[in-house]
Design a protein around this motif. Sequence first.
Motif, short mmCIF file in Angstrom:
data_model
loop_
_atom_site.label_atom_id
_atom_site.label_comp_id
_atom_site.label_asym_id
_atom_site.label_seq_id
_atom_site.Cartn_x
_atom_site.Cartn_y
_atom_site.Cartn_z
N HIS A 188 0.83 -1.20 0.00
CA HIS A 188 0.00 0.00 0.00
C HIS A 188 0.87 1.25 0.00
N TYR A 189 1.38 1.59 -1.16
CA TYR A 189 2.21 2.78 -1.35
C TYR A 189 2.18 3.13 -2.83
N PRO A 190 2.39 4.40 -3.16
CA PRO A 190 2.38 4.79 -4.57
C PRO A 190 3.69 4.38 -5.24
N MET A 191 3.59 3.69 -6.34
CA MET A 191 4.77 3.20 -7.05
C MET A 191 5.67 4.34 -7.51
N GLN A 192 5.09 5.43 -7.97
CA GLN A 192 5.90 6.55 -8.46
C GLN A 192 6.81 7.07 -7.35
N GLU A 193 6.28 7.20 -6.13
CA GLU A 193 7.09 7.68 -5.02
C GLU A 193 8.13 6.65 -4.61
N LEU A 194 7.81 5.36 -4.72
CA LEU A 194 8.81 4.33 -4.45
C LEU A 194 9.96 4.47 -5.43
N THR A 248 0.35 12.97 -0.15
CA THR A 248 -0.77 12.15 0.31
C THR A 248 -0.94 10.97 -0.62
N TYR A 249 -1.41 9.89 -0.08
CA TYR A 249 -1.58 8.66 -0.86
C TYR A 249 -3.02 8.18 -0.72
N PRO A 300 -6.71 6.17 -9.24
CA PRO A 300 -6.08 5.46 -10.37
C PRO A 300 -4.62 5.81 -10.47
N ASN A 301 -3.80 4.88 -10.98
CA ASN A 301 -2.36 5.13 -11.12
C ASN A 301 -2.07 6.16 -12.18
#
Length: 82
Positions: free
Chosen positions: A34-40, A75-76, A81-82
């Motif tokens: 549960h995290y945004p891929m872009q920020e990862l 914020t996440y 949608p991605n």
Amino acid sequence: MRAPGEQDLVAWARPFFKDRRKFTELADPLLQGHYPMQELYQALDVAAMCLHEQAATRPLIGDVATTLAHLASQTYDPNAPN
């Protein structure tokens, strides 16, 4: 508490940087995906810059802290949608 080959965080993480499909293995498992891929990807880009062999090519710690603080402030919404 890690196995002998996993005690050096840099040595453990470095192989994952060679394959984007393995990036999620670097995320905290407690997040359970549960995290945004872009920020990862952005956080891992910063980490990769910090691992440069030549110290002169590494970012300044202040820049690292600023970038990570910015990423942490985002914020996440897991339903967006991605």
